[in-house]
Design a protein around this motif. Sequence first.
Motif, PDB file in Angstrom:
ATOM      1  N   UNK A  53      -4.241  -6.614   5.335  1.00 24.18           N
ATOM      2  CA  UNK A  53      -4.296  -7.165   3.978  1.00 24.18           C
ATOM      3  C   UNK A  53      -5.426  -6.501   3.198  1.00 24.18           C
ATOM      4  N   UNK A  54      -6.684  -6.761   3.603  1.00 21.27           N
ATOM      5  CA  UNK A  54      -7.819  -6.151   2.898  1.00 21.27           C
ATOM      6  C   UNK A  54      -9.102  -6.348   3.685  1.00 21.27           C
ATOM      7  N   UNK A  55     -10.084  -5.499   3.393  1.00 18.78           N
ATOM      8  CA  UNK A  55     -11.420  -5.691   3.928  1.00 18.78           C
ATOM      9  C   UNK A  55     -12.051  -6.842   3.166  1.00 18.78           C
ATOM     10  N   UNK A  56     -12.981  -7.534   3.817  1.00 15.04           N
ATOM     11  CA  UNK A  56     -13.521  -8.758   3.255  1.00 15.04           C
ATOM     12  C   UNK A  56     -14.931  -8.987   3.789  1.00 15.04           C
ATOM     13  N   UNK A 107      -8.967  -0.569  16.623  1.00 12.83           N
ATOM     14  CA  UNK A 107      -8.061  -0.723  15.488  1.00 12.83           C
ATOM     15  C   UNK A 107      -7.298   0.586  15.334  1.00 12.83           C
ATOM     16  N   UNK A 108      -5.971   0.493  15.343  1.00 13.59           N
ATOM     17  CA  UNK A 108      -5.130   1.683  15.269  1.00 13.59           C
ATOM     18  C   UNK A 108      -4.103   1.514  14.164  1.00 13.59           C
ATOM     19  N   UNK A 109      -3.953   2.532  13.350  1.00 13.94           N
ATOM     20  CA  UNK A 109      -2.896   2.546  12.341  1.00 13.94           C
ATOM     21  C   UNK A 109      -1.593   2.892  13.039  1.00 13.94           C
ATOM     22  N   UNK A 110      -0.595   2.014  12.902  1.00 11.46           N
ATOM     23  CA  UNK A 110       0.699   2.231  13.524  1.00 11.46           C
ATOM     24  C   UNK A 110       1.651   2.897  12.541  1.00 11.46           C
ATOM     25  N   UNK A 111       1.666   2.390  11.298  1.00 11.61           N
ATOM     26  CA  UNK A 111       2.589   2.920  10.296  1.00 11.61           C
ATOM     27  C   UNK A 111       2.047   2.629   8.904  1.00 11.61           C
ATOM     28  N   UNK A 112       2.045   3.662   8.074  1.00 14.22           N
ATOM     29  CA  UNK A 112       1.613   3.495   6.681  1.00 14.22           C
ATOM     30  C   UNK A 112       2.662   2.682   5.932  1.00 14.22           C
ATOM     31  N   UNK A 113       2.187   1.861   5.008  1.00 10.83           N
ATOM     32  CA  UNK A 113       3.093   1.080   4.171  1.00 10.83           C
ATOM     33  C   UNK A 113       3.777   2.018   3.176  1.00 10.83           C
ATOM     34  N   UNK A 114       5.023   1.728   2.828  1.00 18.38           N
ATOM     35  CA  UNK A 114       5.687   2.571   1.830  1.00 18.38           C
ATOM     36  C   UNK A 114       4.949   2.491   0.496  1.00 18.38           C
ATOM     37  N   UNK A 115       4.906   3.620  -0.180  1.00 15.46           N
ATOM     38  CA  UNK A 115       4.226   3.653  -1.484  1.00 15.46           C
ATOM     39  C   UNK A 115       5.087   2.963  -2.533  1.00 15.46           C
ATOM     40  N   UNK A 116       4.408   2.218  -3.395  1.00 17.28           N
ATOM     41  CA  UNK A 116       5.120   1.549  -4.484  1.00 17.28           C
ATOM     42  C   UNK A 116       5.254   2.529  -5.633  1.00 17.28           C
ATOM     43  N   UNK A 125     -11.625   3.823   8.923  1.00 16.62           N
ATOM     44  CA  UNK A 125     -10.365   3.229   8.471  1.00 16.62           C
ATOM     45  C   UNK A 125     -10.418   2.822   7.004  1.00 16.62           C
ATOM     46  N   UNK A 126     -11.295   3.443   6.251  1.00 18.07           N
ATOM     47  CA  UNK A 126     -11.504   3.067   4.860  1.00 18.07           C
ATOM     48  C   UNK A 126     -10.249   3.285   4.005  1.00 18.07           C
ATOM     49  N   UNK A 127      -9.339   4.140   4.470  1.00 17.94           N
ATOM     50  CA  UNK A 127      -8.133   4.435   3.701  1.00 17.94           C
ATOM     51  C   UNK A 127      -6.976   3.468   3.986  1.00 17.94           C
TER      52      UNK A 127
END
Length: 163
Positions: A70-73, A150-159, A120-122
Amino acid sequence: MVNFKYIKAVLLLISCSVVLTGSNFADRVTAQPVNTPTVTVSAQSISPITIVSSPKNYLNQTVQMEAKFDKFSTLGLDYKPAFKSSEDYISFLIKRDDTQYDIPLSEMKLFLKRSEAEKHIDLKTNDEISIIGKVFSDALGDAWIEVEKLTLVKKAPEKDGVK
């Protein structure tokens, strides 16, 4: 009473050392190299909703989860009963997976060392991630997890037009 216990403990240590040194114990012991196997942390694969429904059941256990970022907090940082310093850690939220609505799972406090978070800032909202971490507290009835990996599995589709 406390002084007596202290004196008793010191006398016990002294007598043990006298026995060990007097019996040539040191002459009979030789140092041998030890082959220690590499230990890998085994984690239970569990859904985030299961963990937040009963965090006490997972206390001091390593867990693995798949989730949407979701987001960094700063949620939960510097809270004394489950202290993680805002100087050393950043927290982040994941999405609830038990609803069709876009709601963060705020009952789960996820903490990542700042040095690791910089890698993982991106991360963007809805990126699919894998988390391995240890549930270190159940303060406030919530799951407090220190993320070890923490591992990125899949990038979210771009809007439309948004990168």
